[in-house]
Motif scaffolding. Structure first.
Motif, mmCIF file in Angstrom:
data_model
loop_
_atom_site.group_PDB
_atom_site.id
_atom_site.type_symbol
_atom_site.label_atom_id
_atom_site.label_comp_id
_atom_site.label_asym_id
_atom_site.label_seq_id
_atom_site.Cartn_x
_atom_site.Cartn_y
_atom_site.Cartn_z
ATOM 1 N N ASN A 166 49.524 36.766 76.329
ATOM 2 C CA ASN A 166 48.847 35.604 75.550
ATOM 3 C C ASN A 166 47.524 36.172 75.097
ATOM 4 O OD1 ASN A 166 51.058 34.374 76.182
ATOM 5 N ND2 ASN A 166 49.845 33.098 77.967
ATOM 6 N N THR A 167 46.695 36.980 75.765
ATOM 7 C CA THR A 167 45.211 37.368 75.245
ATOM 8 C C THR A 167 45.381 37.991 73.966
ATOM 9 O OG1 THR A 167 44.483 37.145 77.503
ATOM 10 C CG2 THR A 167 43.189 38.633 75.849
ATOM 11 N N SER A 168 46.386 39.226 74.095
ATOM 12 C CA SER A 168 46.813 40.221 72.933
ATOM 13 C C SER A 168 47.105 39.426 71.807
ATOM 14 C CB SER A 168 47.650 40.989 73.356
ATOM 15 O OG SER A 168 47.325 41.954 74.617
ATOM 16 N N ILE A 169 47.915 38.486 71.834
ATOM 17 C CA ILE A 169 48.336 37.641 70.535
ATOM 18 C C ILE A 169 47.178 36.662 70.091
ATOM 19 C CG2 ILE A 169 49.942 35.799 69.876
ATOM 20 C CD1 ILE A 169 51.954 36.472 71.977
ATOM 21 N N LEU A 170 46.597 36.154 71.001
ATOM 22 C CA LEU A 170 45.253 35.471 70.417
ATOM 23 C C LEU A 170 44.124 36.359 69.692
ATOM 24 C CD1 LEU A 170 43.424 32.813 70.599
ATOM 25 C CD2 LEU A 170 42.541 33.637 72.746
ATOM 26 N N ILE A 171 43.819 37.653 70.426
ATOM 27 C CA ILE A 171 42.850 38.366 69.716
ATOM 28 C C ILE A 171 43.501 38.975 68.250
ATOM 29 C CG2 ILE A 171 41.951 40.675 69.921
ATOM 30 C CD1 ILE A 171 41.722 40.339 72.860
ATOM 31 N N LEU A 172 44.866 39.573 68.214
ATOM 32 C CA LEU A 172 45.379 39.992 66.960
ATOM 33 C C LEU A 172 45.396 38.686 65.908
ATOM 34 C CD1 LEU A 172 46.877 42.136 65.615
ATOM 35 C CD2 LEU A 172 49.090 41.267 66.375
ATOM 36 N N THR A 173 45.656 37.570 66.349
ATOM 37 C CA THR A 173 45.791 36.315 65.167
ATOM 38 C C THR A 173 44.340 36.243 64.831
ATOM 39 O OG1 THR A 173 47.623 35.367 66.579
ATOM 40 C CG2 THR A 173 46.144 34.220 64.936
ATOM 41 N N LEU A 174 43.262 36.116 65.835
ATOM 42 C CA LEU A 174 41.781 36.014 65.541
ATOM 43 C C LEU A 174 41.507 37.110 64.471
ATOM 44 C CD1 LEU A 174 39.222 34.350 65.849
ATOM 45 C CD2 LEU A 174 38.820 36.059 67.801
ATOM 46 N N LEU A 175 41.835 38.340 64.662
ATOM 47 C CA LEU A 175 41.437 39.601 64.012
ATOM 48 C C LEU A 175 42.019 39.415 62.342
ATOM 49 C CD1 LEU A 175 41.731 42.320 66.256
ATOM 50 C CD2 LEU A 175 39.606 41.267 65.465
ATOM 51 N N MET A 176 43.266 38.838 62.276
ATOM 52 C CA MET A 176 43.826 38.725 61.043
ATOM 53 C C MET A 176 43.135 37.421 60.077
ATOM 54 S SD MET A 176 47.922 38.938 62.267
ATOM 55 C CE MET A 176 48.390 38.572 60.611
ATOM 56 N N CYS A 177 42.832 36.523 60.932
ATOM 57 C CA CYS A 177 42.226 35.270 60.318
ATOM 58 C C CYS A 177 40.844 35.417 60.008
ATOM 59 C CB CYS A 177 42.227 34.088 61.305
ATOM 60 S SG CYS A 177 43.975 33.690 61.452
ATOM 61 N N VAL A 178 40.100 36.233 60.517
ATOM 62 C CA VAL A 178 38.713 36.157 60.448
ATOM 63 C C VAL A 178 38.105 36.982 59.265
ATOM 64 C CG1 VAL A 178 37.819 35.557 62.654
ATOM 65 C CG2 VAL A 178 38.186 38.191 61.874
ATOM 66 N N TRP A 196 45.232 48.579 60.292
ATOM 67 C CA TRP A 196 45.796 49.058 61.279
ATOM 68 C C TRP A 196 47.529 49.038 60.970
ATOM 69 C CZ3 TRP A 196 43.395 46.731 66.379
ATOM 70 C CH2 TRP A 196 42.183 47.012 66.554
ATOM 71 N N PHE A 197 48.090 50.479 61.181
ATOM 72 C CA PHE A 197 49.423 50.423 60.801
ATOM 73 C C PHE A 197 49.691 49.928 59.488
ATOM 74 C CE2 PHE A 197 49.273 49.625 65.428
ATOM 75 C CZ PHE A 197 49.608 50.793 65.968
ATOM 76 N N ASN A 198 48.720 50.186 58.496
ATOM 77 C CA ASN A 198 48.971 49.692 57.086
ATOM 78 C C ASN A 198 49.346 48.264 56.834
ATOM 79 O OD1 ASN A 198 48.247 52.382 56.286
ATOM 80 N ND2 ASN A 198 50.672 52.879 55.758
ATOM 81 N N VAL A 199 49.144 47.382 57.949
ATOM 82 C CA VAL A 199 48.937 46.067 57.863
ATOM 83 C C VAL A 199 47.800 45.050 58.214
ATOM 84 C CG1 VAL A 199 50.578 44.024 58.750
ATOM 85 C CG2 VAL A 199 51.438 46.307 58.589
ATOM 86 N N PHE A 200 47.441 45.192 59.182
ATOM 87 C CA PHE A 200 46.087 44.301 59.616
ATOM 88 C C PHE A 200 44.907 44.986 59.256
ATOM 89 C CE2 PHE A 200 49.641 43.933 62.851
ATOM 90 C CZ PHE A 200 50.309 42.827 62.611
#
Length: 780
Positions: free
Chosen positions: A11-23, A67-71
């Motif tokens: 859950n923490t990994s998903i939250l961090i990844l979502t945050l990085l995509m949004c900010v 990252w990985f040509n996506v994020f």
């Protein structure tokens, strides 16, 4: 509790990844008035068949990395900080700015510079009338840039002419024409013309023409209006400033000197002729000669009277630097003043310290059991004045073992002593010094004694080996390793009654494979392996990277054991022991053949991304005096370097499933192995790299053993037992070593023959299917 912990990580990994995509959208707070973020760059072509990928590297300004040509995670991390201010440079804000990446501000000059770079690259590739246009699209605080290439017709070479001002040089070049990069009808490529110039210079310098360089060679390109055919003239003329008497004169070595490196003010070679000794054409300075002259001679590819060859000079430099006692080598080629055709070569050596002592302390954690280990080592880099490496190592380890029932002693103790002597050459009879000069080689003899006291048993292992490693200087990528003789003696002085009852003397057929592994045993083997490696590393952000590589690595090996002893036993008509096997000193010996093949292909996508593909195959066949492969020689699956959705030794053989579904270290081994891995590796930031991977493979037995069902390899069904996993990895690349954390999820589980649990990828369960691995180094 463990499941809750895993769920928390997910859950923490998903939250961090979502945050990085949004900010990422908040990057505008770092922009000055009138500035915009470069959000996207494309390179396109008006001709759909024209490949634009080769020209993307000439773009001057790129958007923020993904990252990985996506994020755009590095940008997201940076945006977690505050805008520049006194308070904004403290605490977490400062940390996020350090590890993140600031927004790339669009620069019109950079776009113009990139357009000119692409045009120049197209011109060099023969598109002499190509045109590059740019399309700049702006929206709010973002900019998108598109470079559109109009290649037009590509020019080609219709006629090749040659003009040489020396007939001998022209004759040499024509004799080497099969290796020329230039051909009639080929595209006009200025880069290829430049490569041909360098190749010609290298070829001539290998043939003694020391003073030839790139300035001697020019091209004249004649284009005709209205057609794409060109006339190319290759000219080789001596430049005006070149020495007319030496330029086209083949050079030879008048003398070769090997001395100790001296600082400014110390005696030079010329001032110390009384200290020089001639040994087989080389002058040695005997005042402080630490290494045997014969060893230095075998590592020197040049000699008195030899024609200058640039390859031999470089090989000499590399060979001398490979000696353990040599810290570095300095080589100077000096023209002799009173002649036009002679050179002197001055080789000076700076030596390492002869002796060194090392101490290593490490902590261990095996399934929660804590321990410690201490190792003391001694190295002598010049044991017998021939740059031999003499090594002694003493290691002790202790671990407190918990969770064992029925055993009196709950501790593990290990003590090992190891000694080796490595020679910087091949120690073979009738091998001349001239042959030794053609290769870089090592010969090593080693002896090790290891004693292990566990609660279940005591084991003593004595190992002795004589090995050779070499590669030829003209094919350095091919490395040979030959174990002339390796002897392993395993002695079991004590086995606890509980262990005997549960595993060795019991009636449980599952342990039929294990029983033979806890008997006294001799293994006398010979092995050979060949490795080809063309992989090279890539640099990221100025940091040397082991994670991103380009090239191929192939390793193939064969190992044979027991054949000589079996032949002697037959010749002497020795009777078999009570166990139905021939014995040596009352102890049975193993007889088997083992074959291994490993292939790795790394493809560099760009300076931040690479794809690595690995295939591994192994097969061990017991025969003659053995019915089962020794336990130490058997294969296992799962773990950090195999199918990472399973724990080490937790997969296979075949569709076998441990008792009550638990990992069965005892029986989960096999004598046939298949591995296939694909990994996408990407540079993240700082020393951090990431990876997405898919693993497939398993192990099998080639014959049935009682109690181990569904584990035999069959051609018509083995593919149904191939396990598959996928996952994500984080690596810390510290240049000299890599710390790796890989999390794998099961995708296909062969221990379940059918149904939903056979394909856990369809309904993944983090607590059931996830496995976390920690390791040092890359998996392949």
């Amino acid at each position: 509790m463990l499941n809750n912990y895993k769920r928390h990580i997910r859950n923490t990994s998903i939250l961090i990844l979502t945050l990085l995509m949004c900010v990422g959208c908040s990057s505008k707070k770092f922009l000055q008035p009138g500035q915009r973020v470069l959000s996207n760059v494309k390179v396109t072509s008006s001709n759909s068949r024209f490949k634009v990928g080769a020209y993307k590297k000439y773009v001057r300004q790129h958007p923020n990395t993904r990252w990985f040509n996506v994020f755009k995670a590095p940008l997201g991390l940076y945006c977690l900080s505050k805008a520049d201010s006194v308070k904004g440079n403290k605490g977490l804000s400062k940390f996020f700015k350090k590890i993140g990446e600031p927004p790339v501000v669009y620069d019109s000059e950079g776009t113009l510079y990139g357009m000119r770079n692409i045009e120049q690259a197209l011109y060099s590739d023969g598109y002499l009338h190509a045109q590059v246009d740019t399309l700049v699209q702006t929206s709010k605080h973002k900019v998108k840039v598109t470079y559109c290439i109009t290649p037009r017709d590509r020019y080609y070479i219709d006629t090749l002419r040659y003009e040489f001002d020396d007939d001998t040089i022209y004759s040499i070049y024509k004799g080497d024409s099969a290796n020329s990069l230039l051909r009639r009808g080929m595209p006009l490529n200025l880069n290829v013309l430049s490569e041909e110039r360098s190749r010609m210079v290298k070829m001539l310098r290998q043939k003694g023409y020391y003073f030839v360089n790139n300035d001697f060679i020019t091209y004249d390109i004649d284009t005709l209006r209205g057609i794409t055919a060109t006339n190319v003239t290759l000219r080789m003329h001596r430049p005006e400033m070149a020495d007319s008497s030496r330029s086209y004169t083949r050079q030879r070595f008048r003398q070769v000197y090997i001395t100790q490196f001296r600082t400014i003010g110390e005696d030079s070679v010329a001032a110390s002729n009384s200290a020089l000794t001639n040994y087989r054409g080389i002058m040695f300075d005997t005042r402080q000669l630490k290494v045997n002259k014969r060893v230095l001679l075998s590592h020197t590819a040049i000699n008195k009277g030899a024609v200058y060859d640039e390859t031999d000079v470089q090989n000499t430099y590399n060979n001398l630097n490979s000696l353990p006692v040599v810290k570095f080598t300095n080589m100077q080629v000096v023209p002799v003043t009173d002649t036009d055709s002679l050179l002197d070569c001055n080789i000076s050596l700076r030596y390492n310290k002869t002796n060194s002592i090392g101490l290593e302390v490490e902590g261990t954690n095996t399934s929660g059991d804590l321990g410690a280990a201490v190792a003391l080592s001694y190295n002598n880099r010049n044991a017998f004045k021939g740059s031999e490496m003499l090594t002694f190592k003493l290691r002790g380890a202790y671990e407190a073992i918990s969770g064992l029932e029925g055993y009196n002693n709950q501790n593990y103790f290990e003590l090992s002593a190891e000694g080796s002597l490595r020679f910087p050459t091949l120690l073979l009879p009738f091998l001349s010094i001239e042959k030794k000069k053609e290769m870089k080689a090592l010969s090593q003899v080693s002896l090790m004694y290891n004693t292990q006291d566990r609660p279940e048993f005591h084991r003593r292992v004595l190992t002795a080996a004589w090995t050779y490693t070499w590669n030829r200087t003209n094919t350095p990528r091919w490395v040979h390793n030959f174990d002339l003789l390796s002897v392993n003696y395993v002695y079991m002085p004590w086995i606890s009654d509980t262990f005997k009852k549960d595993y060795l003397d019991g009636e449980d057929a599952r342990y039929s494979v294990l029983r033979s592994s806890y008997e006294n045993l001799f293994i006398v083997k010979t092995a050979y392996s060949l490795t080809y490696n063309s992989q090279r590393n890539n640099a990221n952000g100025g940091n040397y990277s082991q994670s991103l590589t380009q090239g191929v690595q192939v390793k193939a090996g064969v190992e044979l054991a027991g054949n000589v002893l079996y032949g002697i036993s037959n010749m002497l008509h020795r009777g078999k022991g009570d166990n139905g096997c021939y014995n040596l000193f009352g102890i049975s010996y193993s007889q088997y053949a083992k074959f291994d093949f490993d292939f790795v292909r790394s493809l560099l996508l760009n300076d931040r991304n690479a794809v690595a593909i690995h295939f591994g195959f192994g097969l061990g066949i017991p025969y003659g005096n053995s019915t089962i492969l020794p336990y130490e020689k058997r294969y296992f699956a799962g773990g950090a370097n195999s199918v990472r959705g399973w724990n080490v030794r937790g997969l296979g053989p075949g569709g076998y499933k441990g008792k009550d579904g638990k990992v069965d270290f005892v029986t989960q081994t096999g004598n046939l192995k298949l591995d296939f891995n694909v990994e996408w590796r990407t540079f993240l930031f700082w020393k951090l790299h990431g990876a997405l991977f898919v693993d497939a493979g398993n192990i099998w037995n080639t014959r049935h053993y009682a109690g181990i069902d569904n584990a035999v390899f069959k051609f018509d069904s083995f593919y149904k037992q191939i396990a598959v996993s996928y996952g994500l990895g984080i690596r810390f690349d510290f240049n000299y070593f890599i710390l790796r954390f890989d999390g794998g999820m099961k995708a296909i589980d062969p221990s379940v023959s059918k149904g939903r649990l056979h394909y856990p990828i369809t309904k993944p369960n983090f607590g059931r299917d996830f496995t976390l691995h920690f390791a040092v180094g890359l998996p392949f």
